[in-house]
Motif scaffolding. Sequence first.
Motif, PDB file in Angstrom:
ATOM      1  N   GLY A  20      -0.207  -6.055  -7.990  1.00  0.00           N
ATOM      2  CA  GLY A  20      -1.631  -6.318  -7.830  1.00  0.00           C
ATOM      3  C   GLY A  20      -2.312  -5.440  -6.796  1.00  0.00           C
ATOM      4  N   ARG A  21      -1.592  -4.529  -6.185  1.00  0.00           N
ATOM      5  CA  ARG A  21      -2.164  -3.659  -5.143  1.00  0.00           C
ATOM      6  C   ARG A  21      -2.631  -2.312  -5.696  1.00  0.00           C
ATOM      7  NH1 ARG A  21      -2.816  -7.173  -1.008  1.00  0.00           N
ATOM      8  NH2 ARG A  21      -0.912  -8.319  -0.635  1.00  0.00           N
ATOM      9  N   ARG A  22      -2.526  -2.130  -7.004  1.00  0.00           N
ATOM     10  CA  ARG A  22      -2.970  -0.909  -7.683  1.00  0.00           C
ATOM     11  C   ARG A  22      -2.207   0.333  -7.230  1.00  0.00           C
ATOM     12  NH1 ARG A  22      -7.536  -2.316 -10.608  1.00  0.00           N
ATOM     13  NH2 ARG A  22      -8.631  -4.112  -9.802  1.00  0.00           N
ATOM     14  N   ILE A  23      -0.911   0.157  -7.000  1.00  0.00           N
ATOM     15  CA  ILE A  23      -0.067   1.303  -6.626  1.00  0.00           C
ATOM     16  C   ILE A  23       1.180   1.370  -7.517  1.00  0.00           C
ATOM     17  CG2 ILE A  23      -0.862   1.436  -4.228  1.00  0.00           C
ATOM     18  CD1 ILE A  23       1.752   0.006  -3.435  1.00  0.00           C
ATOM     19  N   LYS A  24       1.033   0.925  -8.748  1.00  0.00           N
ATOM     20  CA  LYS A  24       2.178   0.899  -9.644  1.00  0.00           C
ATOM     21  C   LYS A  24       2.834   2.262  -9.829  1.00  0.00           C
ATOM     22  CE  LYS A  24       3.463  -2.034 -12.954  1.00  0.00           C
ATOM     23  NZ  LYS A  24       3.189  -2.888 -14.093  1.00  0.00           N
ATOM     24  N   PRO A  25       2.087   3.367 -10.008  1.00  0.00           N
ATOM     25  CA  PRO A  25       2.760   4.661 -10.150  1.00  0.00           C
ATOM     26  C   PRO A  25       3.665   4.984  -8.953  1.00  0.00           C
ATOM     27  CG  PRO A  25       0.477   4.861 -10.842  1.00  0.00           C
ATOM     28  CD  PRO A  25       0.633   3.490 -10.225  1.00  0.00           C
ATOM     29  N   GLN A  26       3.198   4.683  -7.749  1.00  0.00           N
ATOM     30  CA  GLN A  26       4.015   4.921  -6.560  1.00  0.00           C
ATOM     31  C   GLN A  26       5.189   3.952  -6.506  1.00  0.00           C
ATOM     32  OE1 GLN A  26       0.670   4.445  -6.542  1.00  0.00           O
ATOM     33  NE2 GLN A  26      -0.130   6.443  -5.951  1.00  0.00           N
ATOM     34  N   ALA A  27       4.960   2.709  -6.911  1.00  0.00           N
ATOM     35  CA  ALA A  27       6.035   1.708  -6.930  1.00  0.00           C
ATOM     36  C   ALA A  27       7.132   2.114  -7.917  1.00  0.00           C
ATOM     37  CB  ALA A  27       5.474   0.330  -7.285  1.00  0.00           C
ATOM     38  N   VAL A  28       6.733   2.646  -9.055  1.00  0.00           N
ATOM     39  CA  VAL A  28       7.710   3.117 -10.041  1.00  0.00           C
ATOM     40  C   VAL A  28       8.541   4.250  -9.454  1.00  0.00           C
ATOM     41  CG1 VAL A  28       7.974   4.310 -12.265  1.00  0.00           C
ATOM     42  CG2 VAL A  28       6.433   2.359 -12.082  1.00  0.00           C
ATOM     43  N   GLN A  29       7.892   5.140  -8.732  1.00  0.00           N
ATOM     44  CA  GLN A  29       8.600   6.265  -8.117  1.00  0.00           C
ATOM     45  C   GLN A  29       9.622   5.765  -7.091  1.00  0.00           C
ATOM     46  OE1 GLN A  29       6.212   9.028  -5.696  1.00  0.00           O
ATOM     47  NE2 GLN A  29       6.971  10.631  -7.078  1.00  0.00           N
ATOM     48  N   TRP A  30       9.224   4.838  -6.244  1.00  0.00           N
ATOM     49  CA  TRP A  30      10.159   4.309  -5.240  1.00  0.00           C
ATOM     50  C   TRP A  30      11.264   3.478  -5.887  1.00  0.00           C
ATOM     51  CZ3 TRP A  30      11.154   5.912  -0.648  1.00  0.00           C
ATOM     52  CH2 TRP A  30      10.192   6.657   0.023  1.00  0.00           C
ATOM     53  N   VAL A  51      13.077  -4.958  -7.849  1.00  0.00           N
ATOM     54  CA  VAL A  51      12.449  -6.244  -8.189  1.00  0.00           C
ATOM     55  C   VAL A  51      11.606  -6.731  -7.010  1.00  0.00           C
ATOM     56  CG1 VAL A  51      12.899  -8.643  -8.820  1.00  0.00           C
ATOM     57  CG2 VAL A  51      14.285  -6.807  -9.801  1.00  0.00           C
ATOM     58  N   SER A  52      12.178  -6.671  -5.823  1.00  0.00           N
ATOM     59  CA  SER A  52      11.445  -7.074  -4.620  1.00  0.00           C
ATOM     60  C   SER A  52      10.245  -6.163  -4.389  1.00  0.00           C
ATOM     61  CB  SER A  52      12.391  -7.031  -3.415  1.00  0.00           C
ATOM     62  OG  SER A  52      11.692  -7.314  -2.236  1.00  0.00           O
ATOM     63  N   LEU A  53      10.446  -4.868  -4.566  1.00  0.00           N
ATOM     64  CA  LEU A  53       9.357  -3.906  -4.404  1.00  0.00           C
ATOM     65  C   LEU A  53       8.200  -4.254  -5.332  1.00  0.00           C
ATOM     66  CD1 LEU A  53       8.343  -1.144  -3.253  1.00  0.00           C
ATOM     67  CD2 LEU A  53       9.387  -0.111  -5.267  1.00  0.00           C
ATOM     68  N   HIS A  54       8.521  -4.501  -6.584  1.00  0.00           N
ATOM     69  CA  HIS A  54       7.482  -4.833  -7.555  1.00  0.00           C
ATOM     70  C   HIS A  54       6.756  -6.108  -7.160  1.00  0.00           C
ATOM     71  CE1 HIS A  54       5.845  -6.507 -11.347  1.00  0.00           C
ATOM     72  NE2 HIS A  54       5.487  -5.244 -11.528  1.00  0.00           N
ATOM     73  N   ARG A  55       7.502  -7.109  -6.755  1.00  0.00           N
ATOM     74  CA  ARG A  55       6.897  -8.387  -6.406  1.00  0.00           C
ATOM     75  C   ARG A  55       5.961  -8.241  -5.212  1.00  0.00           C
ATOM     76  NH1 ARG A  55       4.476 -10.914  -8.645  1.00  0.00           N
ATOM     77  NH2 ARG A  55       5.845 -10.210 -10.262  1.00  0.00           N
ATOM     78  N   LEU A  56       6.360  -7.451  -4.227  1.00  0.00           N
ATOM     79  CA  LEU A  56       5.569  -7.342  -2.999  1.00  0.00           C
ATOM     80  C   LEU A  56       4.346  -6.432  -3.139  1.00  0.00           C
ATOM     81  CD1 LEU A  56       8.436  -7.278  -0.366  1.00  0.00           C
ATOM     82  CD2 LEU A  56       6.820  -9.133  -0.815  1.00  0.00           C
ATOM     83  N   VAL A  57       4.379  -5.510  -4.087  1.00  0.00           N
ATOM     84  CA  VAL A  57       3.231  -4.614  -4.252  1.00  0.00           C
ATOM     85  C   VAL A  57       2.418  -4.934  -5.506  1.00  0.00           C
ATOM     86  CG1 VAL A  57       4.383  -2.770  -2.981  1.00  0.00           C
ATOM     87  CG2 VAL A  57       4.452  -2.761  -5.489  1.00  0.00           C
TER      88      VAL A  57
END
Length: 165
Positions: free
Chosen positions: A93-103, A85-91
């Motif tokens: 709008g940065r256009r790195i959702k695929p990487q955020a999903v992986q992490w 949840v924190s990861l998603h909030r902090l990233v």
Amino acid sequence: MPEAEQDGSRRRGRNETEEERADRMWTELIQEVRVAQMGVQILFGFLLTVVFTPTYDDLSGTDKTIYIVTVVLGACATGALIGPVSLHRLVSGRRIKPQAVQWASRLTLLGLALLLVTTSSSLLLILRVATHDDYVPYLVAGVVFWYLLCWFGLPMWARHRHTTR
């Protein structure tokens, strides 16, 4: 040439772009995390109250050590399962959702492993205090085996069976 290839986006098995796939996977991951978070938060909340009960002082040194380790594991599991949840909030709008999903997926798997250990050590402590019997470690080992089978064994078997053909 297909329209998806013309605009540079790559389509996959579900006929979705990488961003669409990331959106779908994020939604699925958050639903999964909600289930695990509920379990770890209830368990962690219960564990936090134990130290304030009158019987805590009567626990043996070994049982107090198991309790402390269990509380720390519960705190770590909580952190790992809230991390997406924190990861998603902090990233966001940065256009790195695929990487955020992986992490986020990695954090969730770590959280599940920590939840498994937390639940198992909680069971060990409870059964040691409740029964004082020598069979407790074997019973807990059986439950750990069951968790491993349900949480990891069956999914990995299904993944292997249905994706390697």
